[in-house]
Design an enzyme around this catalytic site. Structure first.
Site, PDB file in Angstrom:
ATOM      1  N   HIS A 131       0.841  -1.204   0.000  1.00  0.00           N
ATOM      2  CA  HIS A 131       0.000   0.000   0.000  1.00  0.00           C
ATOM      3  C   HIS A 131       0.882   1.263   0.000  1.00  0.00           C
ATOM      4  O   HIS A 131       0.695   2.178  -0.795  1.00  0.00           O
ATOM      5  CB  HIS A 131      -0.913  -0.054   1.234  1.00  0.00           C
ATOM      6  CG  HIS A 131      -1.734   1.172   1.484  1.00  0.00           C
ATOM      7  ND1 HIS A 131      -3.098   1.176   1.372  1.00  0.00           N
ATOM      8  CD2 HIS A 131      -1.385   2.431   1.861  1.00  0.00           C
ATOM      9  CE1 HIS A 131      -3.551   2.380   1.661  1.00  0.00           C
ATOM     10  NE2 HIS A 131      -2.535   3.167   1.975  1.00  0.00           N
ATOM     11  N   GLU A 132       1.883   1.273   0.902  1.00  0.00           N
ATOM     12  CA  GLU A 132       2.774   2.448   1.001  1.00  0.00           C
ATOM     13  C   GLU A 132       3.642   2.598  -0.238  1.00  0.00           C
ATOM     14  O   GLU A 132       3.900   3.714  -0.696  1.00  0.00           O
ATOM     15  CB  GLU A 132       3.648   2.352   2.251  1.00  0.00           C
ATOM     16  CG  GLU A 132       2.892   2.438   3.565  1.00  0.00           C
ATOM     17  CD  GLU A 132       1.978   3.651   3.646  1.00  0.00           C
ATOM     18  OE1 GLU A 132       2.318   4.699   3.064  1.00  0.00           O
ATOM     19  OE2 GLU A 132       0.904   3.540   4.262  1.00  0.00           O
ATOM     20  N   ASP A 172      -5.761   8.498   3.971  1.00  0.00           N
ATOM     21  CA  ASP A 172      -5.790   8.859   2.556  1.00  0.00           C
ATOM     22  C   ASP A 172      -7.080   9.573   2.181  1.00  0.00           C
ATOM     23  O   ASP A 172      -7.077  10.477   1.353  1.00  0.00           O
ATOM     24  CB  ASP A 172      -5.623   7.602   1.706  1.00  0.00           C
ATOM     25  CG  ASP A 172      -4.292   6.934   1.994  1.00  0.00           C
ATOM     26  OD1 ASP A 172      -3.314   7.651   2.249  1.00  0.00           O
ATOM     27  OD2 ASP A 172      -4.238   5.695   1.980  1.00  0.00           O
ATOM     28  N   HIS A 178       1.816   4.448  -2.896  1.00  0.00           N
ATOM     29  CA  HIS A 178       1.898   5.907  -2.675  1.00  0.00           C
ATOM     30  C   HIS A 178       3.267   6.426  -3.129  1.00  0.00           C
ATOM     31  O   HIS A 178       3.371   7.399  -3.858  1.00  0.00           O
ATOM     32  CB  HIS A 178       1.806   6.235  -1.178  1.00  0.00           C
ATOM     33  CG  HIS A 178       0.436   6.140  -0.590  1.00  0.00           C
ATOM     34  ND1 HIS A 178      -0.652   6.766  -1.114  1.00  0.00           N
ATOM     35  CD2 HIS A 178      -0.002   5.494   0.532  1.00  0.00           C
ATOM     36  CE1 HIS A 178      -1.717   6.510  -0.353  1.00  0.00           C
ATOM     37  NE2 HIS A 178      -1.344   5.740   0.646  1.00  0.00           N
TER      38      HIS A 178
HETATM   39 ZN    ZN Z   1      -2.352   5.179   2.380  1.00  0.00          ZN
END
Ligand code: ZN
Length: 371
Positions: free
Chosen positions: A72-73, A176, A76
């Site tokens: 997930h990171e 987010d 980003h």
């Molecule tokens: Zn996030």
């Protein structure tokens, strides 16, 4: 989530476990302590209790969860890198992960893209795992009633989908959803108003989460509520400062012809200059060019008796962050905060002035007054 670097992640005690495209991935020590707890929670929730096999599968799922958080990171961070936004590191904490952004973009479209891709990656990964479970003809049932490998796959799918939804649907910084909302609002009402609206909504959400956490006795939820509350405040302050500096160049806000310390001075002489100017940090210059930064703290580490003989160049931190006078003031903000002082130099590298947090604070205060 993605958060900006001024939260000083450098102070966090964390262990670098991997590097992807130059981005260090670090695990905070509290997560190392919390992992057995997560393994126990998962063994109970998904593998029918804490037998030896339950523990093992629980530990595997806990590790899988933090691998999912890392993915997930990374989503980003990689989108940020592609949009020219530098990432300092990815840090994993018991309450989730964070991509620490060196200097956040002020373009709402860029922020939108960086914020939304994390939850999308989690939802995508969850959908893939769910598809795999369906292909393997695993019945969609309560995991603890299934054989362990099937329970693992289904729980991993469920956790990724929850990770995506939770991050996207909580409309609060530093989740987010808060950033997506702020970016969407900013294209209509501007960054300052959008941040104030999003921060207010974030504070409301934090109160609700905290109350819910207290009511159902969920410590994790209470922690996240604290995190969201302080995130809203930090984000709002950062934008208030950036907005107040908007339109100013460094030439407008710097302290001109600042006192400097010659590179061949002794520590005792440097202290005299500091006492005279009341500055806690000053540039060390050689031929009119800044070469190092001397702080009162560095001086304090030299015994009083040695100060007349020790040279400044022996204790000053070499290198000074330099900027040009025509640069927009907000562009230097991050450097001023992290280094404590930036030098403004002309094309030949000669010192024209310095910008310290005091210069920033003075400008912000006067701008607010004028509004
Ligand atoms: Zn996030």
């Amino acid at each position: 989530m993605a958060t900006s670097g001024s939260t000083a992640s450098g102070r966090l005690r964390a262990l670098t476990v991997a590097r992807v495209r130059g981005i260090p991935i670090r695990i905070h020590w509290t997560l190392v302590l919390a992992l057995p707890l997560f393994a126990w929670l998962m063994a109970n929730a998904y593998f029918g209790g804490t037998t030896a096999t339950g523990w093992l599968w629980g530990a595997a799922l806990a590790a899988g969860l933090f691998l999912s958080v890392t993915i997930h990171e990374l989503a980003h961070s990689l989108v940020a890198l592609r949009r020219g936004v530098p990432i300092r590191e990815i840090i994993l904490l018991p309450i989730g992960g964070a991509s620490i952004i060196e200097e956040p973009s002020r373009d709402p479209r860029v922020e939108f893209a960086i914020a939304i891709v994390g939850p999308l990656a989690s939802l995508g990964l969850g959908a893939l795992l769910l598809a795999a479970a369906l292909l393997l003809r695993i019945p969609i049932a309560v995991p603890s009633t299934l054989p362990a490998p099937a329970a693992f796959l289904l729980s991993a799918a469920f956790l990724n989908i929850m990770l995506g939804l939770f991050n996207l649907l909580v409309p609060a910084f530093p989740m987010d959803g808060g950033r997506v909302l702020r970016a969407a609002l900013a294209t209509r009402v501007g960054m300052l108003r959008a941040t104030q609206l999003a921060a207010a909504l974030g504070r409301g959400t934090a109160v609700l989460m905290g109350l819910a956490g207290l009511l159902i006795g969920n410590i994790l939820l209470i922690l996240v509520a604290f995190f969201v509350w302080s995130g809203a405040k930090t984000e709002e302050q950062a934008v208030v400062v950036t907005t107040a500096l908007d339109g100013y160049t460094l030439d407008d806000i710097m302290t001109r012809e600042p006192a400097t310390i010659p590179a061949d001075a002794t520590v005792a002489q440097a202290l005299d200059i500091m006492l005279e100017t009341k500055h806690l940090a000053l540039p060390v210059t050689h031929d009119g060019r800044p070469v190092a930064l001397l702080t009162a703290e560095q001086i304090s580490r030299v015994a009083a008796a040695e100060r007349p003989t020790v040279s400044v160049s022996a204790i000053a931190a070499p290198g000074v962050k330099t900027h040009e006078p025509r640069e927009p003031a907000p562009d230097a903000l991050q450097d001023v905060v992290t280094a404590g002082l930036v030098a403004v130099v002309d094309a030949t590298g000669r010192l024209l002035g310095i910008v310290t947090p005091t210069d920033i604070a003075r400008t912000v205060q006067l701008r607010m007054l004028a509004r």
